[in-house]
Design an enzyme around this catalytic site. Structure first.
Site, mmCIF file in Angstrom:
data_model
loop_
_atom_site.group_PDB
_atom_site.id
_atom_site.type_symbol
_atom_site.label_atom_id
_atom_site.label_comp_id
_atom_site.label_asym_id
_atom_site.label_seq_id
_atom_site.Cartn_x
_atom_site.Cartn_y
_atom_site.Cartn_z
ATOM 1 N N ASN A 101 -2.930 -13.683 8.501
ATOM 2 C CA ASN A 101 -3.368 -12.380 8.019
ATOM 3 C C ASN A 101 -3.437 -11.354 9.135
ATOM 4 O OD1 ASN A 101 -4.392 -10.366 6.398
ATOM 5 N ND2 ASN A 101 -6.452 -11.217 6.245
ATOM 6 N N ASN A 136 -10.459 -11.733 8.123
ATOM 7 C CA ASN A 136 -9.780 -10.456 7.946
ATOM 8 C C ASN A 136 -9.702 -9.764 9.297
ATOM 9 O OD1 ASN A 136 -8.426 -9.004 5.777
ATOM 10 N ND2 ASN A 136 -10.075 -9.743 4.470
ATOM 11 N N ASP A 157 -13.411 -6.136 5.506
ATOM 12 C CA ASP A 157 -11.957 -6.311 5.597
ATOM 13 C C ASP A 157 -11.531 -5.893 7.001
ATOM 14 O OD1 ASP A 157 -9.102 -6.203 5.149
ATOM 15 O OD2 ASP A 157 -9.497 -6.090 3.010
#
Length: 275
Positions: A95, A140, A188
């Site tokens: 990610n 994240n 996030d």
């Protein structure tokens, strides 16, 4: 006051301020864009549109690095993207990314079963891939402190920001909760400021929040759609840029609707650390 810089995006992620422009990944389109203060955008690189997630940062020598699935790509001087590292032996997908000033590249990832704890790997300047942390509750955004000694990671499913000491060889140690954000908060993308605070974006709560270590909330920016990521930039480093979009689930990531926006608002302290 929140101002619109650019609209018509899909899902903006991984914003980075570099050389007078904000760079970011436009998920669902495969585009890596750079946008100036007037909202003029330029396509800087592309990955296949179906590649998700994909995030960006730079090596110390100025070459762009792109996380694309289980591959870490590097943009050469001629613009071509080549493989920098293969991460497939560690997890199913990766990610977010941050590169420290020495060239150690930290990437978090996990599995298609999002309920399984994730991992963090480091890619050394020599190209070695090592897992350096596990038990990450949907990793994240990540950031490295101004002095280069601390890695902070947003754990979206853990409702917290966690910190690690960075070793001389890129290893991580002394894991701790940097900020317990409270139930229902889902950090996030993140960035650091010069007063040691962290800004985090929150999709379901449609906001960006500034917190200090320990979790005290210093400021909130409320939006009318989900906040995916944020970055401090601008001429003085004290403009908060926010990537936001309407969110209706992973199954709708490739919808033709373009609700994504790049927004900006003044911040009380300028950028610090990396990215």
């Amino acid at each position: 006051m929140v101002e619109l810089v650019l609209g018509g995006l899909a899902f903006g992620e991984s914003p980075r301020w570099r050389e007078g422009r904000l760079w970011f990944s436009n998920w669902g389109t495969g585009e890596i864009l750079a946008v100036d203060a007037e909202g003029k955008s330029e396509l800087m690189a592309s990955v296949p549109p179906e590649t998700l997630p994909f995030s960006i940062d730079w090596l110390p020598d100025g070459r762009l690095i792109v996380v694309a699935g289980v591959r870490l790509l590097r943009q050469e001087r001629d613009g071509a993207l080549v493989e920098h590292a293969d991460l497939s032996g560690v997890a199913d997908m990766f990610n977010e990314i941050v590169v420290d000033r020495r060239g150690y590249t930290f990437v978090n990832g996990g599995w298609f079963d999002f309920s399984k704890p994730g991992v963090i790997v480091v890619v050394t300047p020599e190209g070695e891939v090592r897992q350096v942390a596990d038990g990450i509750a949907f990793g994240n955004g990540m950031a490295v402190s101004e002095d280069g000694t601390t890695l902070i990671v947003a754990e979206s499913y853990g409702c917290r920001l966690s910190a690690f000491d960075i070793g001389a060889d890129g290893s991580l140690a002394n894991r701790r909760v940097w900020a317990d954000l409270g139930e229902g908060q889902h950090p996030d993308g993140i960035c650091l400021d010069a007063e040691g605070a962290v800004w985090y974006a929150d999709v379901p709560n449609q906001q960006c929040v500034r917190v200090r270590e320990g979790g005290e909330v210093l400021q909130k920016v409320e939006l009318d759609r989900g906040a995916f990521a944020c970055m401090l930039g601008g001429e003085d480093g004290a403009a908060l840029y926010i990537l936001a979009a309407e969110w209706s689930g992973f199954e709708n990531m490739f919808t033709p609707a373009r609700t994504g926006q790049l927004l900006t608002t003044p911040a009380p302290a300028p950028h610090a650390g990396r990215p």
